[in-house]
Design an enzyme around this catalytic site. Sequence first.
Site, PDB file in Angstrom:
ATOM      1  N   SER A 262       0.805  -1.078  -0.255  1.00 33.82           N
ATOM      2  CA  SER A 262       0.145   0.075   0.042  1.00 33.82           C
ATOM      3  C   SER A 262       0.728   1.321   0.036  1.00 33.82           C
ATOM      4  O   SER A 262       2.118   1.166   0.112  1.00 33.82           O
ATOM      5  CB  SER A 262      -1.006  -0.086   1.190  1.00 33.82           C
ATOM      6  OG  SER A 262      -0.149   0.409   2.423  1.00 33.82           O
ATOM      7  N   LYS A 263       0.273   2.362  -0.277  1.00 35.50           N
ATOM      8  CA  LYS A 263       0.984   3.584  -0.230  1.00 35.50           C
ATOM      9  C   LYS A 263       1.581   4.030   1.116  1.00 35.50           C
ATOM     10  O   LYS A 263       2.492   4.822   1.166  1.00 35.50           O
ATOM     11  CB  LYS A 263       0.072   4.844  -0.724  1.00 35.50           C
ATOM     12  CG  LYS A 263      -0.633   4.611  -2.011  1.00 35.50           C
ATOM     13  CD  LYS A 263      -1.154   5.850  -2.761  1.00 35.50           C
ATOM     14  CE  LYS A 263      -1.630   5.531  -3.916  1.00 35.50           C
ATOM     15  NZ  LYS A 263      -2.109   6.763  -4.873  1.00 35.50           N
ATOM     16  N   ARG A 264       0.909   3.536   2.059  1.00 31.41           N
ATOM     17  CA  ARG A 264       1.465   3.756   3.334  1.00 31.41           C
ATOM     18  C   ARG A 264       2.598   2.990   3.801  1.00 31.41           C
ATOM     19  O   ARG A 264       3.428   3.275   4.823  1.00 31.41           O
ATOM     20  CB  ARG A 264       0.521   3.587   4.531  1.00 31.41           C
ATOM     21  CG  ARG A 264      -0.537   4.984   4.615  1.00 31.41           C
ATOM     22  CD  ARG A 264      -1.886   4.660   5.136  1.00 31.41           C
ATOM     23  NE  ARG A 264      -2.485   4.228   3.769  1.00 31.41           N
ATOM     24  CZ  ARG A 264      -3.372   3.137   3.748  1.00 31.41           C
ATOM     25  NH1 ARG A 264      -3.659   2.576   4.718  1.00 31.41           N
ATOM     26  NH2 ARG A 264      -4.078   2.746   2.636  1.00 31.41           N
ATOM     27  N   ASP A 265       2.704   1.804   3.450  1.00 29.47           N
ATOM     28  CA  ASP A 265       3.919   0.542   3.799  1.00 29.47           C
ATOM     29  C   ASP A 265       5.043   1.376   3.600  1.00 29.47           C
ATOM     30  O   ASP A 265       5.938   1.109   4.569  1.00 29.47           O
ATOM     31  CB  ASP A 265       3.833  -0.286   2.895  1.00 29.47           C
ATOM     32  CG  ASP A 265       2.677  -1.548   2.778  1.00 29.47           C
ATOM     33  OD1 ASP A 265       2.306  -1.499   4.353  1.00 29.47           O
ATOM     34  OD2 ASP A 265       2.225  -2.059   2.369  1.00 29.47           O
TER      35      ASP A 265
END
Length: 501
Positions: A262-265
Site C-alpha cells: 500500500s501507499k502507506r507501507d
Amino acid sequence: MSQQVRVRFAPSPTGPLHIGGVRTALFNYLFAKKNNGTFFLRIEDTDQNRFVPGAEAYIMEALEWLGIAPDETIGKNEKFAPYRQSERKDLYQRYATDLINSGNAYYAFDTPDALDAARKLEEEQGKTFIYNHTNREKLDTSLVISTEETAKRIADGEHYVIRFKTPVNETLYLHDIIRGDVKFDTNLLDDKVLFKSDGMPTYHLANIVDDHLMETSHVIRGEEWLPSMPLHALLYRAFGWDAPQFAHLPLIMKPVGNGKLSKRDGDKMGFPVFPLDWKTDEGTSSGYREKGFFPEAVVNFLALLGWNDGTEQELFSLDELVASFDLHRVHKSGAKFDPEKNKWFNHQYLIKQEDATLAKAFSPILLEKGFDVDESKLTKIVSLIKERAHFVSEFWEMSDFFFEAPASYDEKASKNWKAETPELMQDLISVIEEIGDFTSLNIEIIVKDWMTKNEIGMGKIMQPFRLSLVGALKGPHLFDIVEVIGKEETISRINKAISSL
Ligand code: GLU
C-alpha cells in the site's frame, strides 16, 4: 505482429504515482519499444471529486526521470489530442446515446433514497443488492417507461445516470495474454453506470471510447482491473468495435505478510514507494529520486517485479530490457516487494558509475560540511569506498576520516591499544618519516618489512594504526588511507592517538 502496436498508460491524477503504477507504465513502455510501437500517456481525470492538483505534472516528471517518457501525450506529438479526458468531455455523450439507441444501455432515474430502500428490501430477504437484470425492470428506469416519458423527464432536468444493459445468460470466454483463457458469467455482473447527468462519463465509458479512438492495440494494466474486463469486452461488442488485447499484470505484494503493497507501507517501513517526493500539508511521502536511487536501478528492479527473461540474469539496462521483454513471461501470481533487493540494485548501478561522476555527486555534501576537496583526490577516495556503498548519501559516513582526524575512538576497538602500543607507534612514526615514495604499495612493503625484521606481530601494529587514523576498525585498505591523507597527517594522527588513548 501485423497490427501497429499502440499502448497507453492511463493514470487518474488522484495523487502521486505509486510504484505499482510506475511498473505498469514501464511494462507498457517496454512492450511498445520491443514491438516498434508507440507508448502514450492519457490522463483519466473524469472523476472531478478525486482530482488532485499537481498529480499530472508529477506523473510526467516521474516518467521523464525514469527515462520512460511517453512518445505521445499532452504537449507532445498530439496525434490523438486531447490526451486529457476532461477535455474530451463533449465526445462521450454521443457514445452513451448510441448505446441507448442500440438497446445496450438505459436511463436510470433512481434517487439515492430509492436505491437505499431497494437495497434494504433485498437485504431483508437475505440477498445482496446488485443493480442488474434481476431488478432493473423493477427500478426507475427507461426500460419500464415510454420513450416520451423518458424524454420528458430528462428535459425537465431530472437527475439520471446511463447504465449498461448487461446481457443475460451468457458465458464470456475471454483471453488475457498473461492469464490465458478466462471466463465470466454475465448474470453475475452489475449494470455499471457509464454516464451521469452532470455530463461526465465514468471511467468505463471514457476508457473504452478513448482506447478505441486512440487506436490502442493492447491494454496492459494492473490486476485490479481484471474484474472490469468482461464489461469492457461487452462494451466493445456493443459498439461494434474490435477490442484490444488484454494483459493484467500481477499485484505487487507487501515485503512481509500478505496483501497488496500500500501507499502507506513505504514510509512506515522505511523505503520509498513513490518515484519522487510528494509533499502535502501532512508531510512528505518520500521518493526514490530524493532517496538517492538511480533511475536505471529503479527501472531494473521494477522490471523484475513479476517478470524475468527465463535466465538467471538480473542486471538489465533499459535497452536490454526492451530486447528481452515478453508479456508471455509475466507471472500470474503476486510479486513480493523486497526493499533489500531494491537497495542491492542501486549498489550495482552505483559501482558501475565512473569514480569522477560519483565524486561530483559527493562534492556538494562535502562542501556543506566545510570541505572543499580537490577533484582528483576525491575521485581516488570514491574509488576506495564505493564497493561497499548503496547510495552516495552513505559516502560521508564511510569516508569522513579522509577529511578530518577522528574526534573520538571507538571504545571496543580501543581494547586493541595495549601497554606496549605507544612505544611501537613511536617506532612506526620513525619508519614512516623515512619513506620517500609515499604510495600505498610502497608504504605497505616498508612497514611490513620493518615488522618482519623486528618480529612484531601484525595485530600489534595494524589495529592500533587503523584506530589512530580512522577512530574505529573500519574503512578501506589501511595503506590506501595512509597514502591519501599523506605523511604529515598520518604522523600527526598517530601522535594524537598516543596522547589520547
Ligand atoms: N484510470 C485507470 C487507472 O487509474 C486506468 C485503468 C486502465 O488502464 O484501464 O488505473
